[in-house]
Write a protein that holds these residues in place. Structure first.
Motif, PDB file in Angstrom:
ATOM      1  N   THR A   1      37.008  47.982  37.936  1.00  0.00           N
ATOM      2  CA  THR A   1      35.670  48.266  38.465  1.00  0.00           C
ATOM      3  C   THR A   1      34.689  47.134  38.193  1.00  0.00           C
ATOM      4  O   THR A   1      33.544  47.191  38.636  1.00  0.00           O
ATOM      5  N   ASP A   2      35.122  46.113  37.473  1.00  0.00           N
ATOM      6  CA  ASP A   2      34.280  44.935  37.248  1.00  0.00           C
ATOM      7  C   ASP A   2      33.983  44.279  38.593  1.00  0.00           C
ATOM      8  O   ASP A   2      34.884  44.161  39.432  1.00  0.00           O
ATOM      9  N   PRO A   3      32.748  43.865  38.846  1.00  0.00           N
ATOM     10  CA  PRO A   3      32.436  43.234  40.141  1.00  0.00           C
ATOM     11  C   PRO A   3      33.337  42.055  40.474  1.00  0.00           C
ATOM     12  O   PRO A   3      33.597  41.782  41.651  1.00  0.00           O
ATOM     13  N   ARG A   4      33.825  41.354  39.465  1.00  0.00           N
ATOM     14  CA  ARG A   4      34.711  40.221  39.731  1.00  0.00           C
ATOM     15  C   ARG A   4      36.030  40.655  40.354  1.00  0.00           C
ATOM     16  O   ARG A   4      36.697  39.869  41.039  1.00  0.00           O
ATOM     17  N   ALA A   5      36.410  41.928  40.137  1.00  0.00           N
ATOM     18  CA  ALA A   5      37.622  42.476  40.736  1.00  0.00           C
ATOM     19  C   ALA A   5      37.321  43.356  41.933  1.00  0.00           C
ATOM     20  O   ALA A   5      38.042  43.331  42.939  1.00  0.00           O
ATOM     21  N   ALA A   6      36.275  44.165  41.841  1.00  0.00           N
ATOM     22  CA  ALA A   6      35.979  45.153  42.881  1.00  0.00           C
ATOM     23  C   ALA A   6      35.311  44.552  44.104  1.00  0.00           C
ATOM     24  O   ALA A   6      35.520  45.026  45.230  1.00  0.00           O
ATOM     25  N   ASP A   7      34.506  43.539  43.921  1.00  0.00           N
ATOM     26  CA  ASP A   7      33.802  42.899  45.035  1.00  0.00           C
ATOM     27  C   ASP A   7      34.776  42.015  45.808  1.00  0.00           C
ATOM     28  O   ASP A   7      35.460  41.182  45.211  1.00  0.00           O
ATOM     29  N   PRO A   8      34.882  42.170  47.135  1.00  0.00           N
ATOM     30  CA  PRO A   8      35.789  41.312  47.909  1.00  0.00           C
ATOM     31  C   PRO A   8      35.542  39.821  47.722  1.00  0.00           C
ATOM     32  O   PRO A   8      36.444  39.011  47.949  1.00  0.00           O
ATOM     33  N   GLU A   9      34.328  39.470  47.316  1.00  0.00           N
ATOM     34  CA  GLU A   9      34.016  38.056  47.067  1.00  0.00           C
ATOM     35  C   GLU A   9      34.202  37.685  45.594  1.00  0.00           C
ATOM     36  O   GLU A   9      33.965  36.536  45.209  1.00  0.00           O
ATOM     37  N   GLY A  10      34.599  38.634  44.771  1.00  0.00           N
ATOM     38  CA  GLY A  10      34.749  38.378  43.344  1.00  0.00           C
ATOM     39  C   GLY A  10      35.910  37.461  43.035  1.00  0.00           C
ATOM     40  O   GLY A  10      36.921  37.434  43.744  1.00  0.00           O
ATOM     41  N   GLU A  11      35.808  36.731  41.935  1.00  0.00           N
ATOM     42  CA  GLU A  11      36.810  35.721  41.596  1.00  0.00           C
ATOM     43  C   GLU A  11      38.167  36.323  41.240  1.00  0.00           C
ATOM     44  O   GLU A  11      39.189  35.640  41.305  1.00  0.00           O
ATOM     45  N   TRP A  12      38.202  37.598  40.838  1.00  0.00           N
ATOM     46  CA  TRP A  12      39.469  38.238  40.491  1.00  0.00           C
ATOM     47  C   TRP A  12      40.041  39.077  41.627  1.00  0.00           C
ATOM     48  O   TRP A  12      41.169  39.572  41.529  1.00  0.00           O
ATOM     49  N   HIS A  13      39.277  39.283  42.669  1.00  0.00           N
ATOM     50  CA  HIS A  13      39.636  40.275  43.686  1.00  0.00           C
ATOM     51  C   HIS A  13      40.995  39.988  44.339  1.00  0.00           C
ATOM     52  O   HIS A  13      41.815  40.904  44.503  1.00  0.00           O
ATOM     53  N   ALA A  14      41.243  38.760  44.720  1.00  0.00           N
ATOM     54  CA  ALA A  14      42.484  38.444  45.436  1.00  0.00           C
ATOM     55  C   ALA A  14      43.703  38.727  44.576  1.00  0.00           C
ATOM     56  O   ALA A  14      44.710  39.264  45.059  1.00  0.00           O
ATOM     57  N   ARG A  15      43.630  38.407  43.288  1.00  0.00           N
ATOM     58  CA  ARG A  15      44.775  38.640  42.407  1.00  0.00           C
ATOM     59  C   ARG A  15      44.994  40.144  42.179  1.00  0.00           C
ATOM     60  O   ARG A  15      46.139  40.615  42.168  1.00  0.00           O
TER      61      ARG A  15
ATOM     62  N   HIS B   1      44.129  42.532  44.245  1.00  0.00           N
ATOM     63  CA  HIS B   1      44.632  43.085  45.512  1.00  0.00           C
ATOM     64  C   HIS B   1      46.110  42.770  45.700  1.00  0.00           C
ATOM     65  O   HIS B   1      46.894  43.645  46.125  1.00  0.00           O
ATOM     66  N   ARG B   2      46.512  41.545  45.378  1.00  0.00           N
ATOM     67  CA  ARG B   2      47.927  41.169  45.502  1.00  0.00           C
ATOM     68  C   ARG B   2      48.802  42.053  44.603  1.00  0.00           C
ATOM     69  O   ARG B   2      49.864  42.531  45.016  1.00  0.00           O
ATOM     70  N   TRP B   3      48.341  42.268  43.395  1.00  0.00           N
ATOM     71  CA  TRP B   3      49.090  43.107  42.441  1.00  0.00           C
ATOM     72  C   TRP B   3      49.159  44.553  42.920  1.00  0.00           C
ATOM     73  O   TRP B   3      50.235  45.161  42.920  1.00  0.00           O
ATOM     74  N   GLU B   4      48.050  45.126  43.359  1.00  0.00           N
ATOM     75  CA  GLU B   4      48.031  46.517  43.792  1.00  0.00           C
ATOM     76  C   GLU B   4      48.782  46.725  45.098  1.00  0.00           C
ATOM     77  O   GLU B   4      49.117  47.867  45.432  1.00  0.00           O
ATOM     78  N   SER B   5      49.062  45.659  45.820  1.00  0.00           N
ATOM     79  CA  SER B   5      49.837  45.794  47.045  1.00  0.00           C
ATOM     80  C   SER B   5      51.305  46.069  46.751  1.00  0.00           C
ATOM     81  O   SER B   5      52.049  46.517  47.624  1.00  0.00           O
ATOM     82  N   GLY B   6      51.745  45.778  45.526  1.00  0.00           N
ATOM     83  CA  GLY B   6      53.088  46.132  45.084  1.00  0.00           C
ATOM     84  C   GLY B   6      53.015  47.375  44.218  1.00  0.00           C
ATOM     85  O   GLY B   6      52.290  48.320  44.518  1.00  0.00           O
ATOM     86  N   ARG B   7      53.728  47.361  43.108  1.00  0.00           N
ATOM     87  CA  ARG B   7      53.684  48.484  42.176  1.00  0.00           C
ATOM     88  C   ARG B   7      52.875  48.080  40.950  1.00  0.00           C
ATOM     89  O   ARG B   7      52.908  46.925  40.539  1.00  0.00           O
ATOM     90  N   ILE B   8      52.208  49.033  40.366  1.00  0.00           N
ATOM     91  CA  ILE B   8      51.185  48.705  39.376  1.00  0.00           C
ATOM     92  C   ILE B   8      51.791  48.538  37.975  1.00  0.00           C
ATOM     93  O   ILE B   8      51.475  49.259  37.041  1.00  0.00           O
ATOM     94  N   ARG B   9      52.622  47.538  37.845  1.00  0.00           N
ATOM     95  CA  ARG B   9      53.297  47.283  36.575  1.00  0.00           C
ATOM     96  C   ARG B   9      52.286  46.806  35.528  1.00  0.00           C
ATOM     97  O   ARG B   9      51.390  46.013  35.816  1.00  0.00           O
ATOM     98  N   LYS B  10      52.472  47.284  34.300  1.00  0.00           N
ATOM     99  CA  LYS B  10      51.649  46.861  33.168  1.00  0.00           C
ATOM    100  C   LYS B  10      52.565  46.559  31.986  1.00  0.00           C
ATOM    101  O   LYS B  10      53.540  47.265  31.758  1.00  0.00           O
ATOM    102  N   VAL B  11      52.222  45.516  31.244  1.00  0.00           N
ATOM    103  CA  VAL B  11      53.016  45.103  30.090  1.00  0.00           C
ATOM    104  C   VAL B  11      52.102  45.075  28.878  1.00  0.00           C
ATOM    105  O   VAL B  11      51.079  44.385  28.876  1.00  0.00           O
ATOM    106  N   ALA B  12      52.442  45.841  27.843  1.00  0.00           N
ATOM    107  CA  ALA B  12      51.630  45.900  26.632  1.00  0.00           C
ATOM    108  C   ALA B  12      52.213  44.967  25.567  1.00  0.00           C
ATOM    109  O   ALA B  12      53.424  44.966  25.313  1.00  0.00           O
ATOM    110  N   ARG B  13      51.328  44.175  24.953  1.00  0.00           N
ATOM    111  CA  ARG B  13      51.695  43.264  23.878  1.00  0.00           C
ATOM    112  C   ARG B  13      50.794  43.529  22.687  1.00  0.00           C
ATOM    113  O   ARG B  13      49.786  44.230  22.807  1.00  0.00           O
ATOM    114  N   ARG B  14      51.137  42.944  21.551  1.00  0.00           N
ATOM    115  CA  ARG B  14      50.287  43.126  20.379  1.00  0.00           C
ATOM    116  C   ARG B  14      49.843  41.783  19.837  1.00  0.00           C
ATOM    117  O   ARG B  14      50.550  40.778  19.956  1.00  0.00           O
ATOM    118  N   ALA B  15      48.649  41.772  19.254  1.00  0.00           N
ATOM    119  CA  ALA B  15      48.104  40.551  18.654  1.00  0.00           C
ATOM    120  C   ALA B  15      47.454  40.901  17.333  1.00  0.00           C
ATOM    121  O   ALA B  15      46.871  41.975  17.178  1.00  0.00           O
TER     122      ALA B  15
END
Length: 224
Positions: free
Chosen positions: A45-59, A61-75
Protein backbone atom coordinates in the motif's frame (compact mmCIF):
# COMPACT_ATOMS: atom_id res chain seq x y z
CA UNK A 1 -8.50 -20.21 -2.57
CA UNK A 2 -5.11 -19.55 -4.05
CA UNK A 3 -1.86 -21.48 -4.22
CA UNK A 4 0.81 -19.07 -3.11
CA UNK A 5 4.20 -20.18 -4.29
CA UNK A 6 5.64 -19.78 -7.75
CA UNK A 7 6.18 -22.95 -9.72
CA UNK A 8 5.88 -21.61 -13.27
CA UNK A 9 8.13 -18.56 -13.60
CA UNK A 10 11.73 -19.10 -14.68
CA UNK A 11 13.29 -17.82 -12.58
CA UNK A 12 10.51 -17.34 -10.01
CA UNK A 13 10.09 -14.01 -8.26
CA UNK A 14 9.69 -13.64 -4.52
CA UNK A 15 9.25 -11.06 -1.80
CA UNK A 16 11.99 -11.42 0.78
CA UNK A 17 11.03 -10.99 4.45
CA UNK A 18 13.73 -10.50 7.07
CA UNK A 19 12.97 -11.14 10.74
CA UNK A 20 15.10 -9.50 13.40
CA UNK A 21 16.00 -12.34 15.78
CA UNK A 22 18.59 -11.27 18.33
CA UNK A 23 19.96 -14.07 20.51
CA UNK A 24 19.56 -12.11 23.74
CA UNK A 25 15.91 -11.18 23.23
CA UNK A 26 14.23 -13.16 20.46
CA UNK A 27 10.67 -12.20 19.53
CA UNK A 28 7.72 -14.54 19.97
CA UNK A 29 6.52 -16.77 17.14
CA UNK A 30 3.06 -15.19 16.71
CA UNK A 31 4.49 -11.67 17.00
CA UNK A 32 6.83 -12.38 14.11
CA UNK A 33 3.93 -13.68 12.03
CA UNK A 34 1.88 -10.54 12.77
CA UNK A 35 4.79 -8.24 11.93
CA UNK A 36 5.50 -10.11 8.69
CA UNK A 37 1.87 -9.83 7.61
CA UNK A 38 1.74 -6.12 8.43
CA UNK A 39 5.02 -5.47 6.60
CA UNK A 40 3.70 -7.13 3.44
CA UNK A 41 0.57 -4.98 3.42
CA UNK A 42 2.39 -1.77 4.23
CA UNK A 43 4.79 -2.33 1.35
CA UNK A 44 1.97 -3.09 -1.08
CA UNK A 45 0.00 0.00 0.00
CA UNK A 46 3.06 2.27 -0.01
CA UNK A 47 2.65 4.88 -2.79
CA UNK A 48 5.93 3.70 -4.29
CA UNK A 49 4.25 0.34 -4.94
CA UNK A 50 0.56 1.23 -5.24
CA UNK A 51 0.89 4.25 -7.52
CA UNK A 52 1.32 3.23 -11.20
CA UNK A 53 4.04 5.88 -11.41
CA UNK A 54 5.74 4.67 -8.22
CA UNK A 55 9.32 3.43 -8.36
CA UNK A 56 8.38 -0.02 -7.00
CA UNK A 57 5.16 -0.50 -8.95
CA UNK A 58 6.54 -2.37 -11.97
CA UNK A 59 8.39 -4.91 -9.83
CA UNK A 60 5.39 -5.51 -7.57
CA UNK A 61 3.11 -5.91 -10.59
CA UNK A 62 5.52 -8.36 -12.24
CA UNK A 63 5.65 -10.43 -9.04
CA UNK A 64 1.87 -10.42 -8.50
CA UNK A 65 1.34 -11.52 -12.08
CA UNK A 66 2.79 -14.89 -11.06
CA UNK A 67 2.36 -16.55 -7.68
CA UNK A 68 2.93 -14.59 -4.52
CA UNK A 69 5.99 -16.40 -3.23
CA UNK A 70 7.59 -15.09 -0.04
CA UNK A 71 10.89 -16.13 1.54
CA UNK A 72 11.55 -15.47 5.24
CA UNK A 73 15.12 -14.96 6.49
CA UNK A 74 16.59 -13.98 9.82
CA UNK A 75 19.06 -11.27 10.77
CA UNK A 76 20.83 -10.34 13.98
CA UNK A 77 23.58 -8.00 15.05
CA UNK A 78 25.03 -5.84 12.28
CA UNK A 79 23.12 -7.78 9.62
CA UNK A 80 19.85 -6.10 10.65
CA UNK A 81 20.94 -2.47 10.06
CA UNK A 82 22.68 -3.54 6.85
CA UNK A 83 19.44 -4.61 5.21
CA UNK A 84 17.63 -1.40 6.14
CA UNK A 85 19.39 0.31 3.23
CA UNK A 86 17.64 -1.94 0.70
CA UNK A 87 14.23 -0.88 -0.70
CA UNK A 88 11.47 -2.07 1.59
CA UNK A 89 9.30 -1.38 4.63
CA UNK A 90 10.03 -2.28 8.26
CA UNK A 91 7.25 -2.96 10.75
CA UNK A 92 7.40 -3.40 14.52
CA UNK A 93 4.42 -5.38 15.78
CA UNK A 94 3.88 -6.91 19.24
CA UNK A 95 7.60 -6.78 20.06
CA UNK A 96 8.81 -8.21 16.72
CA UNK A 97 10.48 -6.45 13.80
CA UNK A 98 10.20 -7.59 10.19
CA UNK A 99 11.23 -5.86 6.98
CA UNK A 100 9.52 -6.67 3.66
CA UNK A 101 11.55 -6.00 0.53
CA UNK A 102 10.54 -5.07 -2.99
CA UNK A 103 10.11 -8.36 -4.91
CA UNK A 104 12.62 -9.63 -7.43
CA UNK A 105 13.93 -12.79 -9.10
CA UNK A 106 15.14 -15.40 -6.65
CA UNK A 107 18.44 -15.68 -8.52
CA UNK A 108 19.12 -11.93 -8.17
CA UNK A 109 18.80 -11.51 -4.40
CA UNK A 110 21.04 -8.68 -3.14
CA UNK A 111 24.11 -9.96 -1.27
CA UNK A 112 22.96 -8.34 1.99
CA UNK A 113 19.91 -10.64 1.85
CA UNK A 114 21.51 -13.67 0.21
CA UNK A 115 23.91 -14.10 3.13
CA UNK A 116 21.04 -14.36 5.62
CA UNK A 117 19.85 -17.81 6.70
CA UNK A 118 16.51 -19.03 5.31
CA UNK A 119 15.92 -22.31 7.12
CA UNK A 120 15.89 -22.90 10.85
CA UNK A 121 14.07 -19.85 12.20
CA UNK A 122 11.90 -21.40 14.89
CA UNK A 123 10.91 -19.25 17.87
CA UNK A 124 8.92 -19.94 21.00
CA UNK A 125 5.57 -18.43 21.86
CA UNK A 126 4.93 -16.06 24.75
CA UNK A 127 3.39 -17.90 27.68
CA UNK A 128 0.19 -15.87 27.41
CA UNK A 129 -1.40 -14.85 24.11
CA UNK A 130 -1.54 -11.12 23.52
CA UNK A 131 -5.05 -9.64 23.25
CA UNK A 132 -6.10 -8.34 19.84
CA UNK A 133 -5.90 -4.60 19.21
CA UNK A 134 -8.91 -2.35 18.90
CA UNK A 135 -10.62 -2.75 15.51
CA UNK A 136 -10.05 -2.40 12.66
CA UNK A 137 -7.41 -5.08 12.25
CA UNK A 138 -6.71 -8.15 10.17
CA UNK A 139 -7.14 -11.42 12.05
CA UNK A 140 -4.96 -14.31 10.91
CA UNK A 141 -4.97 -17.88 12.17
CA UNK A 142 -2.47 -20.62 11.35
CA UNK A 143 -3.58 -24.21 10.96
CA UNK A 144 -2.98 -25.84 14.38
CA UNK A 145 -2.76 -29.28 12.77
CA UNK A 146 0.18 -28.31 10.52
CA UNK A 147 3.56 -27.88 12.24
CA UNK A 148 5.52 -25.00 10.72
CA UNK A 149 8.72 -23.23 11.68
CA UNK A 150 8.47 -19.53 12.46
CA UNK A 151 9.94 -18.65 9.08
CA UNK A 152 7.35 -20.74 7.24
CA UNK A 153 4.50 -19.46 9.40
CA UNK A 154 5.61 -15.85 8.86
CA UNK A 155 5.50 -16.32 5.09
CA UNK A 156 2.05 -17.94 5.29
CA UNK A 157 0.79 -15.06 7.46
CA UNK A 158 2.14 -12.68 4.85
CA UNK A 159 0.20 -14.57 2.18
CA UNK A 160 -3.03 -14.31 4.19
CA UNK A 161 -2.65 -10.56 4.67
CA UNK A 162 -1.76 -10.16 1.00
CA UNK A 163 -4.90 -11.98 -0.08
CA UNK A 164 -7.01 -9.91 2.31
CA UNK A 165 -5.63 -6.77 0.73
CA UNK A 166 -6.45 -7.94 -2.78
CA UNK A 167 -9.68 -9.91 -2.20
CA UNK A 168 -11.49 -8.64 0.91
CA UNK A 169 -14.76 -6.74 0.65
CA UNK A 170 -14.22 -3.05 -0.03
CA UNK A 171 -15.81 -1.45 3.10
CA UNK A 172 -13.86 -3.58 5.56
CA UNK A 173 -10.70 -3.25 3.52
CA UNK A 174 -10.83 0.54 3.42
CA UNK A 175 -11.36 0.76 7.17
CA UNK A 176 -8.50 -1.65 7.87
CA UNK A 177 -6.02 0.17 5.63
CA UNK A 178 -7.01 3.56 7.01
CA UNK A 179 -6.49 2.28 10.55
CA UNK A 180 -2.90 1.06 10.24
CA UNK A 181 -3.13 -1.60 8.84
CA UNK A 182 -2.74 -3.65 12.04
CA UNK A 183 -2.56 -7.44 12.21
CA UNK A 184 -3.21 -9.93 15.00
CA UNK A 185 -2.38 -13.64 14.83
CA UNK A 186 -4.87 -15.63 16.90
CA UNK A 187 -3.88 -18.65 18.96
CA UNK A 188 -6.07 -21.42 20.38
CA UNK A 189 -9.11 -20.68 18.24
CA UNK A 190 -11.83 -23.08 16.97
CA UNK A 191 -10.05 -23.70 13.67
CA UNK A 192 -12.78 -25.46 11.70
CA UNK A 193 -15.41 -22.89 12.62
CA UNK A 194 -13.06 -20.05 11.68
CA UNK A 195 -12.25 -21.69 8.33
CA UNK A 196 -15.93 -21.53 7.43
CA UNK A 197 -16.13 -17.82 8.24
CA UNK A 198 -12.73 -16.68 6.94
CA UNK A 199 -12.52 -14.28 4.02
CA UNK A 200 -9.33 -15.84 2.58
CA UNK A 201 -7.70 -19.26 2.74
CA UNK A 202 -4.03 -19.92 1.97
CA UNK A 203 -2.98 -23.20 0.34
CA UNK A 204 0.71 -23.93 -0.02
CA UNK A 205 2.47 -25.23 -3.12
CA UNK A 206 4.40 -27.70 -0.98
CA UNK A 207 8.00 -26.76 -1.79
CA UNK A 208 8.99 -26.60 1.89
CA UNK A 209 7.77 -28.20 5.14
CA UNK A 210 4.20 -29.10 4.12
CA UNK A 211 2.54 -31.26 1.41
CA UNK A 212 1.17 -29.50 -1.70
CA UNK A 213 -2.30 -28.06 -1.25
CA UNK A 214 -2.09 -27.84 2.54
CA UNK A 215 -4.28 -25.10 4.01
CA UNK A 216 -1.78 -23.22 6.15
CA UNK A 217 -3.54 -19.99 7.15
CA UNK A 218 -6.80 -18.09 7.03
CA UNK A 219 -7.66 -14.44 7.44
CA UNK A 220 -10.50 -12.01 7.92
CA UNK A 221 -10.94 -8.34 8.77
CA UNK A 222 -12.37 -7.24 12.11
CA UNK A 223 -14.09 -3.85 12.10
CA UNK A 224 -15.74 -1.80 14.81
Amino acid sequence: MRVTEDSFDAPPWAMQLVVRAEKAAPPAHSAVCAAAAAAVVRLLTDPRAADPEGEWHARVHRWESGRIRKVARRARGVRWPEVQALPGVTVAEEGAEVRAFVPGPVDEVPPELARLQVAGLDLAEDEEPKPPPEPPYAAIALNPDVPMTTGKAAAQSGHAAHLLLREADAPGLAEWIAGGPRVHVHRDIPWRRCVERAAVHVRDAGFTEVPPGTMTAIGWIVTG
